[in-house]
Design a protein around this motif. Sequence first.
Motif, short mmCIF file in Angstrom:
data_model
loop_
_atom_site.label_atom_id
_atom_site.label_comp_id
_atom_site.label_asym_id
_atom_site.label_seq_id
_atom_site.Cartn_x
_atom_site.Cartn_y
_atom_site.Cartn_z
N VAL A 60 32.27 45.48 39.62
CA VAL A 60 31.80 45.02 40.92
C VAL A 60 30.96 46.07 41.63
O VAL A 60 29.79 45.83 41.94
CB VAL A 60 32.99 44.60 41.83
N TYR A 76 31.24 39.00 43.16
CA TYR A 76 31.82 39.57 41.95
C TYR A 76 33.27 40.00 42.21
O TYR A 76 34.13 39.84 41.35
CB TYR A 76 31.01 40.75 41.45
N GLY A 77 33.50 40.58 43.40
CA GLY A 77 34.87 40.99 43.74
C GLY A 77 35.81 39.81 43.80
O GLY A 77 36.91 39.84 43.24
N SER A 119 36.29 44.93 47.74
CA SER A 119 34.94 45.18 47.23
C SER A 119 33.91 45.37 48.34
O SER A 119 33.11 46.30 48.29
CB SER A 119 34.50 44.03 46.31
#
Length: 129
Positions: A60, A76-77, A119
């Motif tokens: 990430v 992505y996180g 993230s």
Amino acid sequence: MINRYLVILITSVFVDMFWHVFIAPKLFREQIGHLMAKKAKVHAAILFYLINAAAILVFVINPSVEKQSIIQALGYGGFLGFAMYGTYNFTNLALLKNWPIKLTLLDLAWGTFSAATTSIISFGLINYI
């Protein structure tokens, strides 16, 4: 690289503390209390956080910092959290007798939120350190 890792590790622990202090104890006792140990295995929790931070760093943060995209860090996180917590929860749902769907859904939502939040906070901190 070690600085990024430490930022993610510390952020992850702080974000997850909300869940472990205010929500998880009662929820887990209600849903799977019969399976719970009297005392948590701290070494296993530490191992999870070390691996979790490494995964967020590799999959990430590094790609998101390279592209300078907080939206990528968020997406992505969240997806990584969904995949990690999904692996755990759907395996339990598939293999354990009477594993509660309510716990699966709530824990999966938390894992997604926790990794996404970790993230974006880490992304911000790393970009301003």
